[in-house]
Scaffold this active site. Structure first.
Site, PDB file in Angstrom:
ATOM      1  N   TYR A 276     -17.367   4.939  81.291  1.00 42.23           N
ATOM      2  CA  TYR A 276     -17.287   6.291  81.847  1.00 42.23           C
ATOM      3  C   TYR A 276     -18.590   6.639  82.544  1.00 42.23           C
ATOM      4  O   TYR A 276     -19.284   7.588  82.182  1.00 42.23           O
ATOM      5  CB  TYR A 276     -16.966   7.282  80.726  1.00 42.23           C
ATOM      6  CG  TYR A 276     -16.284   8.535  81.203  1.00 42.23           C
ATOM      7  CD1 TYR A 276     -15.085   8.479  81.889  1.00 42.23           C
ATOM      8  CD2 TYR A 276     -16.846   9.779  80.964  1.00 42.23           C
ATOM      9  CE1 TYR A 276     -14.454   9.632  82.325  1.00 42.23           C
ATOM     10  CE2 TYR A 276     -16.224  10.933  81.399  1.00 42.23           C
ATOM     11  CZ  TYR A 276     -15.025  10.845  82.081  1.00 42.23           C
ATOM     12  OH  TYR A 276     -14.405  11.997  82.512  1.00 42.23           O
TER      13      TYR A 276
ATOM     14  N   GLU B 130     -11.592   7.925  86.202  1.00 41.49           N
ATOM     15  CA  GLU B 130     -11.094   9.253  86.578  1.00 41.49           C
ATOM     16  C   GLU B 130      -9.977   9.150  87.615  1.00 41.49           C
ATOM     17  O   GLU B 130      -8.991   9.875  87.558  1.00 41.49           O
ATOM     18  CB  GLU B 130     -12.245  10.098  87.145  1.00 41.49           C
ATOM     19  CG  GLU B 130     -13.021  10.831  86.082  1.00 41.49           C
ATOM     20  CD  GLU B 130     -12.134  11.801  85.316  1.00 41.49           C
ATOM     21  OE1 GLU B 130     -11.331  12.497  85.947  1.00 41.49           O
ATOM     22  OE2 GLU B 130     -12.223  11.836  84.093  1.00 41.49           O
TER      23      GLU B 130
ATOM     24  N   HIS C 191     -16.378  12.562  88.407  1.00 41.34           N
ATOM     25  CA  HIS C 191     -15.371  13.481  88.937  1.00 41.34           C
ATOM     26  C   HIS C 191     -15.617  13.798  90.407  1.00 41.34           C
ATOM     27  O   HIS C 191     -14.919  14.616  90.989  1.00 41.34           O
ATOM     28  CB  HIS C 191     -15.356  14.793  88.151  1.00 41.34           C
ATOM     29  CG  HIS C 191     -14.911  14.660  86.734  1.00 41.34           C
ATOM     30  ND1 HIS C 191     -15.788  14.428  85.704  1.00 41.34           N
ATOM     31  CD2 HIS C 191     -13.674  14.702  86.182  1.00 41.34           C
ATOM     32  CE1 HIS C 191     -15.113  14.357  84.565  1.00 41.34           C
ATOM     33  NE2 HIS C 191     -13.827  14.512  84.828  1.00 41.34           N
TER      34      HIS C 191
ATOM     35  N   ASP D  28     -22.752  14.544  85.941  1.00 37.90           N
ATOM     36  CA  ASP D  28     -21.336  14.213  85.799  1.00 37.90           C
ATOM     37  C   ASP D  28     -21.170  12.711  85.532  1.00 37.90           C
ATOM     38  O   ASP D  28     -20.317  12.052  86.135  1.00 37.90           O
ATOM     39  CB  ASP D  28     -20.598  14.643  87.076  1.00 37.90           C
ATOM     40  CG  ASP D  28     -19.100  14.443  86.996  1.00 37.90           C
ATOM     41  OD1 ASP D  28     -18.531  14.608  85.899  1.00 37.90           O
ATOM     42  OD2 ASP D  28     -18.504  14.113  88.035  1.00 37.90           O
TER      43      ASP D  28
ATOM     44  N   HIS E  87      -3.010  13.392  83.365  1.00 37.03           N
ATOM     45  CA  HIS E  87      -4.389  12.920  83.560  1.00 37.03           C
ATOM     46  C   HIS E  87      -5.043  12.601  82.214  1.00 37.03           C
ATOM     47  O   HIS E  87      -5.608  11.523  82.024  1.00 37.03           O
ATOM     48  CB  HIS E  87      -5.188  13.999  84.305  1.00 37.03           C
ATOM     49  CG  HIS E  87      -6.647  13.723  84.461  1.00 37.03           C
ATOM     50  ND1 HIS E  87      -7.209  13.321  85.663  1.00 37.03           N
ATOM     51  CD2 HIS E  87      -7.676  13.780  83.573  1.00 37.03           C
ATOM     52  CE1 HIS E  87      -8.519  13.144  85.500  1.00 37.03           C
ATOM     53  NE2 HIS E  87      -8.832  13.418  84.237  1.00 37.03           N
ATOM     54  N   GLU E  88      -4.945  13.546  81.279  1.00 38.09           N
ATOM     55  CA  GLU E  88      -5.595  13.345  79.974  1.00 38.09           C
ATOM     56  C   GLU E  88      -4.979  12.168  79.221  1.00 38.09           C
ATOM     57  O   GLU E  88      -5.696  11.339  78.642  1.00 38.09           O
ATOM     58  CB  GLU E  88      -5.520  14.612  79.126  1.00 38.09           C
ATOM     59  CG  GLU E  88      -6.246  15.825  79.704  1.00 38.09           C
ATOM     60  CD  GLU E  88      -7.694  15.551  80.060  1.00 38.09           C
ATOM     61  OE1 GLU E  88      -8.319  14.685  79.437  1.00 38.09           O
ATOM     62  OE2 GLU E  88      -8.190  16.191  80.988  1.00 38.09           O
TER      63      GLU E  88
ATOM     64  N   HIS F 215      -6.100   8.790  80.389  1.00 37.50           N
ATOM     65  CA  HIS F 215      -7.394   8.342  79.859  1.00 37.50           C
ATOM     66  C   HIS F 215      -7.170   7.471  78.617  1.00 37.50           C
ATOM     67  O   HIS F 215      -7.891   6.490  78.402  1.00 37.50           O
ATOM     68  CB  HIS F 215      -8.278   9.538  79.491  1.00 37.50           C
ATOM     69  CG  HIS F 215      -9.027  10.110  80.645  1.00 37.50           C
ATOM     70  ND1 HIS F 215      -9.837   9.339  81.456  1.00 37.50           N
ATOM     71  CD2 HIS F 215      -9.098  11.367  81.138  1.00 37.50           C
ATOM     72  CE1 HIS F 215     -10.386  10.108  82.388  1.00 37.50           C
ATOM     73  NE2 HIS F 215      -9.944  11.345  82.228  1.00 37.50           N
TER      74      HIS F 215
END
Lengths: 386, 118
Positions: free
Chosen positions: A193, A202, A280, A275, A178-179, A182
């Site tokens: 974002y 996301e 998310h 958020d 996931h990271e 990005h």
């Protein structure tokens, strides 16, 4: 000693070759690998050319992109131990080719980075996040009792968790994927974002994070758990993961964490300023569309659905402020370009979006309920009832 | 002194953890309250700008903390109230120390609440 993938031609130098040579090299692989490699090259070149010549897409320096012409993988992993501190870079604990250290967070990060690199290389012929061999840096043991993992634009950072709510963040391979995704989205997109574009950002990280894990476990779409962060919640927490792509809203329901706020359908889209506008929270809607498309397409999710979404991310029509409806249309167009117009793949993609409340048609894009930001701060529990 | 800690961002939106938490220093164990008070002063909290740290391009899943300190009574700082937003990673060592003390207080309260009553 650099690691080279079996099935790919070995070459002692990092090299750039013309496509016809790559085509020859690709023939050393299995028939399936060969087909995938040839499709990668054909598609990459067309779409990349479109993108680089377009006014919208020409945002980056084209010279560093070698993409489909790379003949060999070139993993470069560096894992740093922060030792509970927060000042980068910490101490280099393991670099490419070195053996296990015995520090579980260091070794999990090393393996997760490797699995992520291998996924993008083997499935899409992509050489690291930037498709230019970018070294992958991860920093573990960040902070004390630190309950998060993030991408700071250059590096991945993992906390050890406090043990009460979270375990160490390297425990879940999909979180590592996931990271890193990005980083890829920033390179390919970018997608702002914020609000729907941020939720797509996301979602793309969840999708490729989950696919990294699925490919590592060699699971078909119907075998995968489609959870993000399984194993991350500490003992005693009432939940199984951070998110469920299959059943959004069911990942946890706990006195401390609260209840998973993710909606499964556009009618439950959460309007909020928190958020970054719910990046998310509402990511579950495109997540579930991807899950549904993968099930309809059968087999392993990275083979068709993953490729369609990957091409959509690279499509020239993807704008930084792209919303769900536009992205849905791009995925359906990519499905028809890759697998044939009016084919079962395109139908599967269109049906999947339809099931989460986004109708994709040839002529226009309509959305079941177009959300607007009216209320300054709506708590996730206060979803629109319509 | 009253301090509110609000967390935003991170890898997931967790409603229970995103709720602001208020600490009445008078309700905390005296040693902890004193350490926090000292830390507020050491950080020159009331002189800090409203946002500390910059978001880097392409960053994702980072946490943002909003701290509000309110001082009651008649003292030199009586009636003052100030809010500072901290973007990770928090470089200022004093603000970092203050944040860590508040997180510790939060954890202690959570553990206490989880303990069965009676």
């Amino acid at each position: 000693m650099r690691r080279v993938h079996p099935g790919w031609h070995r070459h002692s130098l990092y090299c750039i070759l013309p496509p016809y040579v790559v085509r020859t090299i690709a023939q050393n692989g299995s028939p399936a690998q060969r087909a995938a490699a040839l499709r990668t090259m054909a598609v990459d070149n067309t779409f990349r050319a479109l993108r680089l010549t377009s006014a919208v897409g020409a945002q980056r320096v084209p010279t560093r992109r070698i993409g489909g012409m790379m003949a060999e993988s070139q993993r470069q992993r560096f894992i740093y131990n922060m030792g509970g501190q927060e000042g980068f870079p910490g101490t280099l604990a393991r670099s490419e080719g070195q053996g296990a250290t015995g520090d579980v967070a260091v070794d999990e990060a090393y393996d997760g980075l490797g699995a992520t690199y291998d996924f993008f290389w083997e499935v899409f012929g992509r050489d690291s996040l930037d498709d230019g061999g970018m070294p992958l840096n991860a920093h573990v043991h960040y902070g004390m009792n630190y309950n998060n993992a993030f991408w700071d634009g250059q590096r991945m950072v993992f906390g050890d968790g406090d043990g009460d709510i979270f375990n160490r963040f390297t425990i879940a391979m999909d979180i590592i994927g996931h990271e890193l995704s990005h980083g890829m989205t920033e390179d390919e997109g970018p997608l702002m974002y914020f609000r729907q574009a941020g939720a797509l950002n996301e979602s793309i990280s969840d999708i490729f994070g989950s696919l990294v894990k699925q490919k590592f476990l060699n699971q078909t779409a119907d075998q995968a758990d489609w959870l993000i962060g399984a194993g991350l919640l500490a003992d005693g927490v009432q939940g199984k993961a951070l998110r469920s792509m299959k059943d959004p809203g069911t990942a946890y329901d706990d006195p401390v964490l609260g209840k998973d706020p993710q909606p499964a359908h556009m009618r439950d889209f959460v309007r909020t300023w928190e958020d970054n506008g719910g990046v998310h929270i509402n990511s579950s809607i495109p997540n579930r569309a991807f899950y549904l498309a993968s099930l309809k397409l059968g087999g392993c999710a990275w083979e068709k659905a993953g490729r369609i979404w990957y091409e959509a991310l690279r499509d020239m029509r993807l704008r930084p402020d792209c919303g769900f409806a536009r992205f849905a249309r791009i995925t359906s167009l990519c499905a028809s370009r890759l697998y044939g117009e009016g084919g079962t793949e395109e139908a599967a993609v269109v049906d999947a979006w339809g099931e989460v409340g986004i109708k994709v048609t040839r002529e226009k894009i309509s959305v079941a309920r177009v959300p607007t930001l009216k209320v300054p701060a709506v708590q996730p529990s206060g979803r629109p009832s319509a | 002194m009253r301090i509110e800690l609000k967390r935003e961002g991170g890898i997931a939106f967790l409603p229970g953890l995103n709720r602001p938490r208020t600490f009445e220093l008078g309700d905390l164990p005296p040693a902890q309250a004193e350490a926090i008070t000292r830390s507020v002063h050491a950080a020159s909290f009331f002189q800090q700008p409203s946002v500390v740290g910059t978001a880097s391009k392409g960053a994702a899943d980072q946490t943002r903390y909003t701290l509000t300190v309110e001082v009651g009574g008649e003292g030199a700082e009586g009636g003052r109230r100030h809010t500072v937003q901290l973007l990770e990673p928090v470089q200022d060592p004093h603000l970092h120390a203050l944040l860590e003390l508040l997180k510790q207080a939060e954890r202690d309260l959570r553990r206490e609440a989880a303990r069965p009553h009676g």
